[in-house]
Scaffold this active site. Sequence first.
Site, PDB file in Angstrom:
ATOM      1  N   ARG A 121       0.812  -1.235   0.000  1.00 20.07           N
ATOM      2  CA  ARG A 121       0.000   0.000   0.000  1.00 20.07           C
ATOM      3  C   ARG A 121       0.835   1.270   0.000  1.00 20.07           C
ATOM      4  NH1 ARG A 121      -2.793  -2.796   4.053  1.00 20.07           N
ATOM      5  NH2 ARG A 121      -4.444  -4.089   3.157  1.00 20.07           N
ATOM      6  N   LYS A 143       2.547  11.094 -11.806  1.00 16.92           N
ATOM      7  CA  LYS A 143       1.646  10.161 -12.495  1.00 16.92           C
ATOM      8  C   LYS A 143       2.378   8.859 -12.741  1.00 16.92           C
ATOM      9  CE  LYS A 143      -1.568  13.106 -15.021  1.00 16.92           C
ATOM     10  NZ  LYS A 143      -2.097  13.449 -16.357  1.00 16.92           N
ATOM     11  N   GLU A 185       7.556  17.141 -26.026  1.00 13.37           N
ATOM     12  CA  GLU A 185       7.032  17.641 -24.743  1.00 13.37           C
ATOM     13  C   GLU A 185       7.680  18.979 -24.375  1.00 13.37           C
ATOM     14  OE1 GLU A 185       4.536  16.208 -23.078  1.00 13.37           O
ATOM     15  OE2 GLU A 185       4.475  14.197 -23.932  1.00 13.37           O
ATOM     16  N   LYS A 227       6.582  22.409 -15.782  1.00 12.68           N
ATOM     17  CA  LYS A 227       5.711  21.337 -15.317  1.00 12.68           C
ATOM     18  C   LYS A 227       5.551  21.378 -13.803  1.00 12.68           C
ATOM     19  CE  LYS A 227       4.242  16.671 -15.737  1.00 12.68           C
ATOM     20  NZ  LYS A 227       4.317  15.375 -16.398  1.00 12.68           N
ATOM     21  N   GLU A 237      -4.915  17.072 -11.214  1.00 12.47           N
ATOM     22  CA  GLU A 237      -5.477  17.355 -12.527  1.00 12.47           C
ATOM     23  C   GLU A 237      -6.970  17.637 -12.485  1.00 12.47           C
ATOM     24  OE1 GLU A 237      -3.789  15.054 -15.710  1.00 12.47           O
ATOM     25  OE2 GLU A 237      -5.519  15.409 -16.970  1.00 12.47           O
ATOM     26  N   ARG A 241      -3.717  21.531 -14.733  1.00  9.22           N
ATOM     27  CA  ARG A 241      -2.815  20.453 -15.122  1.00  9.22           C
ATOM     28  C   ARG A 241      -3.236  19.811 -16.432  1.00  9.22           C
ATOM     29  NH1 ARG A 241       0.117  15.752 -11.465  1.00  9.22           N
ATOM     30  NH2 ARG A 241       1.139  14.735 -13.207  1.00  9.22           N
ATOM     31  N   ASN A 245      -1.911  18.231 -21.399  1.00 13.10           N
ATOM     32  CA  ASN A 245      -2.295  17.190 -22.352  1.00 13.10           C
ATOM     33  C   ASN A 245      -2.446  17.714 -23.780  1.00 13.10           C
ATOM     34  OD1 ASN A 245      -2.416  15.045 -20.452  1.00 13.10           O
ATOM     35  ND2 ASN A 245      -4.327  15.905 -19.689  1.00 13.10           N
ATOM     36  N   HIS A 248      -2.288  15.377 -26.693  1.00 17.04           N
ATOM     37  CA  HIS A 248      -2.273  14.011 -26.172  1.00 17.04           C
ATOM     38  C   HIS A 248      -3.520  13.204 -26.512  1.00 17.04           C
ATOM     39  CE1 HIS A 248       1.284  15.363 -24.146  1.00 17.04           C
ATOM     40  NE2 HIS A 248       1.447  14.217 -23.523  1.00 17.04           N
ATOM     41  N   HIS A 252      -2.758   9.941 -28.199  1.00 18.06           N
ATOM     42  CA  HIS A 252      -3.084   8.622 -27.646  1.00 18.06           C
ATOM     43  C   HIS A 252      -3.837   7.777 -28.664  1.00 18.06           C
ATOM     44  CE1 HIS A 252      -2.692   9.699 -23.091  1.00 18.06           C
ATOM     45  NE2 HIS A 252      -1.548   9.406 -23.646  1.00 18.06           N
ATOM     46  N   HIS A 265       5.745   7.802 -27.991  1.00 14.85           N
ATOM     47  CA  HIS A 265       4.771   8.713 -27.389  1.00 14.85           C
ATOM     48  C   HIS A 265       4.982  10.148 -27.883  1.00 14.85           C
ATOM     49  CE1 HIS A 265       2.155  10.543 -24.407  1.00 14.85           C
ATOM     50  NE2 HIS A 265       3.166  11.298 -23.992  1.00 14.85           N
TER      51      HIS A 265
END
Lengths: 365, 365
Positions: A121, A143, A185, A227, A237, A241, A245, A248, A252, A265
């Site tokens: 955990r 992330k 990026e 960032k 987000e 934030r 993207n 993206h 994606h 990517h």
Amino acid sequence: MYKLLHELQVELGERSYPIIIGKGMLGEFDLSGYVGGSQVMIVTNDVVAPMYLEKAKASFPGKTIDALVLPDGEKHKDWQTLNLIFDALLENQHTRKTTLVALGGGVIGDMTGFAAACYQRGVPFIQIPTTLLSQVDSSVGGKTGINHPLGKNMVGAFHQPEVVLIDTDSLQTLPPREVSAGLAEVIKYGLIRDTAFLDWLEQAMGQLVAFDSEALGEAIFRSCACKADVVGQDERESGIRATLNLGHTFGHAIETFAGYGNWLHGEAVGTGMIMAADLSLREGSINRADYDRVVRIVLKAGLPSQPPEQMTPADFMSLMAVDKKNVDGKLRLVLLKAVGEAEVTSEASPENLKATLNAFCYQDN
Amino acid sequence: MYKLLHELQVELGERSYPIIIGKGMLGEFDLSGYVGGSQVMIVTNDVVAPMYLEKAKASFPGKTIDALVLPDGEKHKDWQTLNLIFDALLENQHTRKTTLVALGGGVIGDMTGFAAACYQRGVPFIQIPTTLLSQVDSSVGGKTGINHPLGKNMVGAFHQPEVVLIDTDSLQTLPPREVSAGLAEVIKYGLIRDTAFLDWLEQAMGQLVAFDSEALGEAIFRSCACKADVVGQDERESGIRATLNLGHTFGHAIETFAGYGNWLHGEAVGTGMIMAADLSLREGSINRADYDRVVRIVLKAGLPSQPPEQMTPADFMSLMAVDKKNVDGKLRLVLLKAVGEAEVTSEASPENLKATLNAFCYQDN
């Protein structure tokens, strides 16, 4: 001896952490002060390990170090590979005081971070990103996650590292294609929030694609600062934030269509940013000169400007519908309000979206 | 019409949530106010579904409801089954605004909660625990996770629900063995922090094992209040929360040895608490009368008082060494300082531990 170039702090209250950028850091810079217990598990891949694993071990003097070498590649960012990390931790009796270290690119960082988020955990972890993309993007912001056959990064967690160590020397062994992917990026930060940085990038792009160490160090620092600033304002987000993207959602869809790992990517994001700029132009938010500026810098970074030949507008629509940036069925997109300013909107006209997809796809529906 | 019996609040700052306890709640009590978006995914198992799934759906009027029925049993608390939840969410295009609902016992609650913690890096979830054990234990406190072949709950997350709904009617369909297993955790609360509750339990145990609704409602409320108090003080288990593990280190070893699902968790905890009391007696923390009191109440609840016949002291030692409550190699145990007071210690004498294991195991090493 190493040379410290830059240091910055990601401000997240009790989860704040430093990003340390320098030359010749790996193996020379002592990270053991960031390790709470006595155990360390370095997770890396079979491309990075021969070059940097022994050096990385030397950055943790006095600790008990285990290492796990995973197969390289986005296609391994899955349950099966993630489980190898848990197997290794349990077989070596790592307790909840262990520290995981991600040594590699974004795939290693995302998987190792997610393993750290979930092992017993949650245990601490350290990022040592070795690719430009992971240095400017995935190592900042916490992330973590893995892919699912039905979508990228669909399973994951927010989990902040204790420290991020960036050694610019590790870029010298990268293929040019991966440097270009990282630059996608870097360009993004300029486009969404920093016109001065974009101006600098337009000047420096020649040096960047030629692996100039000093230019790369500066680009990494300014990208991380952008960032870190955004993530500091909006860790989970819920607002600003999401502008990170840009490109993206289209990107994606391209990655999923092409099959993970066939397009990098950053390559997909490069094309995605041009498509987002095209839609912004159709929506009347930016002008033709702005659009041309976006296309020019993406091309100058050595990135593709069109999706795969076989991809249709219908492919885009179906793949974008499950993208996780959607809330309650509405397609949310990041568009440019100007060069240097982005907005998240669910209000783009469906006709303009269709026109953008038709303009970029070789195939009809 | 339902009858509201008790309501309490788990105080965790912005992650606070209510526990609502009543009779005839399922299908009657409206939970839709706890759902932020329009989508709901109810996750349950093939034993609970025929009895309660349709009722549960009726508790979310106006929402789009999908349901996933998993196979029942601790042996399914694994990656493969967890992935079925992600598959169902993605196949039905659930966005990051979806709400997951756990309808069932601890296994369903732990897996559904963990799926909610990880799906798109975290979505809300609601607990509707239908077993006594899950009502008094796993539905309070936000621990979620799955098992690994090398250890129970080794992979998971802390993720708090939006609300917990407890319907005492659902206990009427439980096998007696499962009620006893739930009572192990109920007894635990008395032993570690509430002598008055233990006094009450000694009086009420006959009614409890006879499924008396009112007595069960009271036991659930007082157990949840105990646990909510502890978790409110120490959400991440850095201190006092660890006392909730009384009997669990021995118990986990028993469960792992027996193979998941052969001993119920509560049965193993029942025996584990007696073993912990025995060690506390040898350490001089409690006296013989205290020890006898522990044995008596565990037996009165219908729980086993000895580990599996084939299990040796060496089995215990090897299985306890990887238990996650250990920090940096030291075996941490929860022991009784008195009846009604527990402590976490790494200082138990190895000789006394050996004596306890020898006393309880049928087999030598």
